[in-house]
Design a protein around this motif. Sequence first.
Motif, PDB file in Angstrom:
ATOM      1  N   ILE A   2       0.844  -1.216  -0.092  1.00 55.72           N
ATOM      2  CA  ILE A   2       0.054   0.059   0.038  1.00 55.72           C
ATOM      3  C   ILE A   2       0.962   1.425   0.041  1.00 55.72           C
ATOM      4  O   ILE A   2       0.631   2.303  -0.886  1.00 55.72           O
ATOM      5  CB  ILE A   2      -1.001   0.050   1.175  1.00 55.72           C
ATOM      6  N   LEU A   3       1.930   1.158   0.720  1.00 52.82           N
ATOM      7  CA  LEU A   3       2.867   2.238   0.723  1.00 52.82           C
ATOM      8  C   LEU A   3       3.454   2.557  -0.624  1.00 52.82           C
ATOM      9  O   LEU A   3       3.800   3.545  -1.074  1.00 52.82           O
ATOM     10  CB  LEU A   3       3.997   2.060   1.857  1.00 52.82           C
ATOM     11  N   LEU A   4       3.929   1.592  -1.432  1.00 50.24           N
ATOM     12  CA  LEU A   4       4.498   1.862  -2.501  1.00 50.24           C
ATOM     13  C   LEU A   4       3.518   2.265  -3.479  1.00 50.24           C
ATOM     14  O   LEU A   4       4.024   3.154  -4.381  1.00 50.24           O
ATOM     15  CB  LEU A   4       5.119   0.289  -2.908  1.00 50.24           C
ATOM     16  N   ARG A   5       2.214   1.831  -3.449  1.00 46.85           N
ATOM     17  CA  ARG A   5       1.229   2.089  -4.477  1.00 46.85           C
ATOM     18  C   ARG A   5       0.906   3.667  -4.085  1.00 46.85           C
ATOM     19  O   ARG A   5       0.898   4.488  -5.133  1.00 46.85           O
ATOM     20  CB  ARG A   5      -0.069   1.462  -4.188  1.00 46.85           C
ATOM     21  N   ALA A   6       0.907   4.257  -2.816  1.00 48.99           N
ATOM     22  CA  ALA A   6       0.824   5.695  -2.561  1.00 48.99           C
ATOM     23  C   ALA A   6       1.726   6.436  -2.995  1.00 48.99           C
ATOM     24  O   ALA A   6       1.996   7.511  -3.725  1.00 48.99           O
ATOM     25  CB  ALA A   6       0.488   5.538  -1.032  1.00 48.99           C
ATOM     26  N   LEU A   7       3.269   5.961  -2.908  1.00 50.57           N
ATOM     27  CA  LEU A   7       4.198   6.599  -3.273  1.00 50.57           C
ATOM     28  C   LEU A   7       4.540   6.922  -4.779  1.00 50.57           C
ATOM     29  O   LEU A   7       4.742   7.866  -5.236  1.00 50.57           O
ATOM     30  CB  LEU A   7       5.721   5.808  -2.661  1.00 50.57           C
ATOM     31  N   ALA A   8       3.998   5.671  -5.230  1.00 55.61           N
ATOM     32  CA  ALA A   8       3.818   5.816  -6.715  1.00 55.61           C
ATOM     33  C   ALA A   8       2.999   6.798  -7.367  1.00 55.61           C
ATOM     34  O   ALA A   8       3.345   7.487  -8.428  1.00 55.61           O
ATOM     35  CB  ALA A   8       3.719   4.255  -7.397  1.00 55.61           C
ATOM     36  N   ARG A   9       1.803   6.936  -6.813  1.00 55.32           N
ATOM     37  CA  ARG A   9       0.816   7.780  -7.147  1.00 55.32           C
ATOM     38  C   ARG A   9       1.157   9.256  -6.894  1.00 55.32           C
ATOM     39  O   ARG A   9       1.153  10.259  -7.667  1.00 55.32           O
ATOM     40  CB  ARG A   9      -0.459   7.504  -6.269  1.00 55.32           C
ATOM     41  N   ALA A  85      12.174   0.033  -9.682  1.00 56.11           N
ATOM     42  CA  ALA A  85      11.551  -1.162 -10.027  1.00 56.11           C
ATOM     43  C   ALA A  85      10.390  -1.281  -8.954  1.00 56.11           C
ATOM     44  O   ALA A  85       9.256  -1.817  -9.094  1.00 56.11           O
ATOM     45  CB  ALA A  85      12.451  -2.501  -9.841  1.00 56.11           C
ATOM     46  N   LEU A  86      10.608  -1.065  -7.778  1.00 58.01           N
ATOM     47  CA  LEU A  86       9.750  -1.105  -6.637  1.00 58.01           C
ATOM     48  C   LEU A  86       8.465  -0.244  -6.710  1.00 58.01           C
ATOM     49  O   LEU A  86       7.276  -0.598  -6.539  1.00 58.01           O
ATOM     50  CB  LEU A  86      10.180  -0.945  -5.283  1.00 58.01           C
ATOM     51  N   LEU A  87       8.555   0.987  -7.317  1.00 56.48           N
ATOM     52  CA  LEU A  87       7.745   1.774  -7.806  1.00 56.48           C
ATOM     53  C   LEU A  87       6.688   1.312  -8.889  1.00 56.48           C
ATOM     54  O   LEU A  87       5.537   1.397  -8.795  1.00 56.48           O
ATOM     55  CB  LEU A  87       8.121   3.200  -8.054  1.00 56.48           C
ATOM     56  N   ILE A  88       7.326   0.774  -9.678  1.00 54.06           N
ATOM     57  CA  ILE A  88       6.693   0.256 -10.884  1.00 54.06           C
ATOM     58  C   ILE A  88       5.656  -0.957 -10.364  1.00 54.06           C
ATOM     59  O   ILE A  88       4.779  -1.105 -10.889  1.00 54.06           O
ATOM     60  CB  ILE A  88       7.818  -0.107 -12.087  1.00 54.06           C
ATOM     61  N   LEU A  89       6.313  -1.851  -9.695  1.00 52.78           N
ATOM     62  CA  LEU A  89       5.699  -2.651  -9.009  1.00 52.78           C
ATOM     63  C   LEU A  89       4.368  -2.597  -8.314  1.00 52.78           C
ATOM     64  O   LEU A  89       3.376  -2.764  -8.440  1.00 52.78           O
ATOM     65  CB  LEU A  89       6.679  -3.817  -8.122  1.00 52.78           C
ATOM     66  N   GLY A  90       4.760  -1.438  -7.452  1.00 51.27           N
ATOM     67  CA  GLY A  90       3.564  -0.537  -6.837  1.00 51.27           C
ATOM     68  C   GLY A  90       2.476  -0.210  -7.565  1.00 51.27           C
ATOM     69  O   GLY A  90       1.339  -0.293  -7.140  1.00 51.27           O
ATOM     70  N   ALA A  91       2.722   0.440  -8.497  1.00 50.31           N
ATOM     71  CA  ALA A  91       1.806   1.231  -9.528  1.00 50.31           C
ATOM     72  C   ALA A  91       1.307   0.102 -10.336  1.00 50.31           C
ATOM     73  O   ALA A  91       0.046   0.143 -10.667  1.00 50.31           O
ATOM     74  CB  ALA A  91       2.580   2.127 -10.441  1.00 50.31           C
ATOM     75  N   LEU A  92       1.789  -0.897 -10.569  1.00 51.84           N
ATOM     76  CA  LEU A  92       1.165  -1.994 -11.477  1.00 51.84           C
ATOM     77  C   LEU A  92       0.461  -3.242 -10.744  1.00 51.84           C
ATOM     78  O   LEU A  92      -0.374  -4.007 -11.266  1.00 51.84           O
ATOM     79  CB  LEU A  92       2.076  -2.890 -12.511  1.00 51.84           C
TER      80      LEU A  92
END
Length: 196
Positions: A2-9, A85-92
């Motif tokens: 969830i944190l990675l998804r929020a950071l990617a957004r 790579a982690l941000l891409i993973l969180g976004a996808l």
Amino acid sequence: MILLRALARLLGFLLVVALAVTGAAVALFSIQGGDGGLSIPGLAKLVGLPSLGTTVDGFLSQLEASGPVAVLSALGGLGAIVLGALLILGALTPGRGRTFALDDNEQGALAARRRPLARMATALAVRAGGVTRAKVRARPGRRRPGVLRIRAELTRRSSQAEARTALEQAVAPLAEPLGIKTNVKTSVAERGARVQ
């Protein structure tokens, strides 16, 4: 996740804002031709691109040299690659569904949202005997229908085992047809709590 998804957004939003501001500045400075005023060469002089070029040249020559600066730059590059790579993973990565899938057939899908379902379950749970207060959280599952987590406060005279059974029976008309499991946790209410 969830944190990675929020950071990617957040980073995506900031990047879009930066691109919009940069595009507006370039468009504004494209109005006038020539080397001065509102021109592209004027913008380059304004933001200091010629002096920035000499600074970057010196920095890049230091990075090419061997020694501790090269090791630090290699570690920084690897860290940036891992973070990207982690941000891409969180976004996808798809997020947890916000709805309970009730029925899915060729004519369409029928689903219920989490909050209204939790409110209905709360209204049913507070009717159980000996309950002073109840709070229900609805958690949809990815492969299974989901869970209703019920936290209830009981009167001091209530038996916790009987209250759990009463709570499960109270929400059963909602949970059983949908195949939703219930998880009940009870505690004794503080003094002065009102029985509903």
